[in-house]
Design a protein around this motif. Sequence first.
Motif, short mmCIF file in Angstrom:
data_model
loop_
_atom_site.label_atom_id
_atom_site.label_comp_id
_atom_site.label_asym_id
_atom_site.label_seq_id
_atom_site.Cartn_x
_atom_site.Cartn_y
_atom_site.Cartn_z
N LEU A 10 62.77 78.11 26.85
CA LEU A 10 63.59 79.34 26.45
C LEU A 10 65.09 79.09 26.59
O LEU A 10 65.38 78.48 27.60
N LEU A 11 65.92 79.65 25.56
CA LEU A 11 67.26 79.79 25.49
C LEU A 11 67.74 80.84 26.30
O LEU A 11 67.06 81.92 26.30
N PRO A 12 69.08 80.81 26.71
CA PRO A 12 69.45 82.38 27.26
C PRO A 12 69.21 83.60 26.72
O PRO A 12 68.77 84.59 27.13
N GLU A 13 69.59 83.33 25.34
CA GLU A 13 69.26 84.64 24.52
C GLU A 13 67.47 84.95 24.33
O GLU A 13 67.37 86.13 24.09
N ASP A 14 66.98 84.09 24.52
CA ASP A 14 65.23 84.47 24.62
C ASP A 14 65.16 85.33 25.65
O ASP A 14 64.19 85.97 25.77
N LYS A 15 65.60 84.64 26.89
CA LYS A 15 65.17 85.53 28.17
C LYS A 15 65.76 86.76 28.06
O LYS A 15 65.22 87.88 28.40
N VAL A 16 66.77 87.10 27.49
CA VAL A 16 67.31 88.48 27.20
C VAL A 16 66.46 89.22 26.44
O VAL A 16 66.22 90.54 26.61
N ALA A 17 65.84 88.73 25.29
CA ALA A 17 65.03 89.30 24.39
C ALA A 17 63.60 89.94 25.18
O ALA A 17 63.24 90.84 25.08
N HIS A 18 63.27 89.05 26.03
CA HIS A 18 62.06 89.17 26.76
C HIS A 18 62.26 90.38 27.66
O HIS A 18 61.45 91.33 27.89
N GLY B 171 72.54 82.79 38.75
CA GLY B 171 73.88 83.70 38.60
C GLY B 171 74.79 82.88 37.79
O GLY B 171 76.09 83.35 37.56
N VAL B 172 74.41 81.92 37.20
CA VAL B 172 75.34 80.88 36.14
C VAL B 172 74.77 80.93 35.01
O VAL B 172 75.25 81.77 34.10
N ASN B 173 73.81 80.31 34.75
CA ASN B 173 72.95 80.10 33.29
C ASN B 173 72.47 81.39 33.03
O ASN B 173 72.13 81.75 31.85
N ASP B 174 71.99 82.31 33.98
CA ASP B 174 71.39 83.62 33.70
C ASP B 174 72.11 84.71 33.80
O ASP B 174 71.51 85.61 33.89
N ALA B 175 73.42 84.70 33.69
CA ALA B 175 74.25 85.80 33.65
C ALA B 175 73.84 86.80 32.51
O ALA B 175 73.85 87.89 33.08
N PRO B 176 73.45 86.22 31.41
CA PRO B 176 73.39 87.37 30.50
C PRO B 176 72.05 88.16 30.72
O PRO B 176 72.02 89.45 30.49
N VAL B 177 71.11 87.61 30.95
CA VAL B 177 69.93 88.17 31.27
C VAL B 177 69.73 89.18 32.65
O VAL B 177 69.29 90.09 32.70
N ILE B 178 70.68 88.34 33.48
CA ILE B 178 70.90 89.17 34.89
C ILE B 178 71.48 90.65 34.45
O ILE B 178 70.98 91.69 34.95
N ALA B 179 72.52 90.42 33.44
CA ALA B 179 73.22 91.88 33.08
C ALA B 179 72.44 92.81 32.43
O ALA B 179 72.52 93.98 32.39
N THR B 180 71.28 92.30 31.81
CA THR B 180 70.41 92.95 30.84
C THR B 180 69.48 93.71 31.63
O THR B 180 69.11 94.96 31.28
N ALA B 181 68.97 93.38 32.58
CA ALA B 181 67.91 93.83 33.61
C ALA B 181 68.28 95.31 34.09
O ALA B 181 69.56 95.24 34.29
N ASP B 182 67.40 96.10 34.78
CA ASP B 182 67.90 97.37 35.22
C ASP B 182 68.67 96.90 36.56
O ASP B 182 69.70 97.65 37.06
#
Length: 633
Positions: A487-495, A512-523
């Motif tokens: 998965l790309l970072p944007e794919d993780k956000v979509a999931h 906390g680095v590559n996963d910053a977008p999906v960390i911000a998306t989660a509750d």
Amino acid sequence: MFAFIHKNKKTITFGAGILLILAFIVNMMGYQDLRQSILIIVTIIAGIPIAVKAFQALRMRAFSIEMLVTIAVIGALFIGEYVESAVVTFLFLFGDYLEVRTLEKTRSSLKGLVDMAPQEATLIRGETTVTVPVEEVIEGDRVVIRTGGKVPVDGRIVNGHASLNEAAITGESVPASKKLGDKVFGSTVIDSGYIEIIAEKVGDDTTFAKIIELVEEAQESKSKTEKFLNKFANVYTPTVVALSVVVYVLTRDLHLAITFLVIACPGALIIGAPVSSVAGIGNGAKNGVLIKGGEVMDRFSKVDTLVFDKTGTLTKGKPEVTAIKALGVYPEQELLQLVAQAEMASEHHLGQTIVKEAKSRDILLGEQPQSVKVIKGNGLAAVVAEKRLVIGNRKLMNTEQIDISSEAEAYAIKREKAGNTAIFAAIDGKVAGIFSIADQIREDAVPALAQMRANGIKKIVMLTGDNQHTAELVAHALGLDEFHAELLPEDKVAHVKKLKQQGHVVAMAGDGVNDAPVIATADIGLAMGEGGTDISMETADVVLMADKLMQFSHAYSLSKATIRNMKQNTFFAVGIVGVLLAGVLMGSIHLASGMFIHEASVLIVILNGMRLLGFNKKKKQASKSLEPVNGGI
């Protein structure tokens, strides 16, 4: 005047208490007039701070508890109930004193952190060493720390080795061994050894300074319950005043109306939620878990689905090169040199693993690569020694239209099925080799995930950019409910968005680095990273300083315990007020005795909240049937 009263509030409280005792002694001696005078003096002395706070609140257009007490005390003086007016004002002040003292104790973890901060640093300047205040250390200074000394700033070791107690940062008291090239953090203590470091972060930029700042902010922030109770107090106070007027109109008993007014004070209700929140956040800080406020604690307690990145989260994040397969004209050593030189421009852990392997073989890496292009989630392209290198996964090879031979593909699949990540290296348009990199599953992964399932987690998902074979091995070893690979970072956000749309409350744990977008998306975003990177501290709601999954389990258990404690305090406070008011209307509870019970209830909810300071889920062992997972994946 306001400042004088605030500064001397403790003296006023205990002075009023001494005078109150004197009044009862005088009464026993038969001096009734003198007793009355002393009681009036006590009422005035103890009543002024209460009246001042009521006035300050009124100026802010807020109806405070102090206003209820002030009105009631004036009424008690008016009808000649001097004993009750004096006892009520003293008990209210004394209760306030106890609240302040106990709240200070709940904040003791923060004070303890501040006390750990070093005050001086020893620097090497020229041929001499000088000791300076820690505020004078600047980036690039060479700092010396010996056995028993505190590390004053964040930096990297350039000479020596030592065993460090990192409890101030991670909450873990077991010493960590540090050697040349390792990173160290300010406020950690050398148990044994000698090191010299180059200062990289100083002053307010150090990890320790940021921890203190985050805990301060978290303890000041309010949960939804606290915000509701603050609004409730503004409605409740005038309502109680109105009801006391109704009681007087119906009974024509001014004493009963005044008693009703005082007993209805919701002191325990207002203090119960903040003390639980502060104590819970303090416990987290003490155990290396930074929870950013009461609202985060509230959301975290409702989480039912966990989503993990793989590398550095479910695995140790310390991958190693297990094999290098040269497929072209370049021999292994030369291939490693070229690829490592290109990866010098990468911040990705897999790229840095290749650089580390080259350095361990004493390979000279030379100058920085040119024309570097990082393709997020896939790899990078760069020019090294006039050769164009493309390094990454299959997707990158396909994107760059580089053919992978059947021999190379078969070898890569074989390595992946054995638990490795296969990194393709192409030079000038042709695959020149494959690097096999393997990581280890964390020893505490199985028991930590089992604990979290036992505490209410219904679903555990892994999202990774790694290959399908390696992801499947990890998911099977840990008993995950589902996994998604490559998965790309944007794919993780979509999931994660999809899980939220399905009604799940999602916590996402990443590096906390590559996963910053999906960390911000989660509750709830949770960052795991040694010492906590800058971006993890900024993006995540929860930061685990020791980088351990058992800390995650502790944080989740702590959030549930904190919200449960908050509810206990709220229900107890409401119940006590209800019982007291019923007793007042039935004539079985009077002003002084009711006020005593009221202040006792405040103390009880505070003590109940303080129990959270000793909460430590980590000490509870997982089931003996759960064995740690070891080996390469």
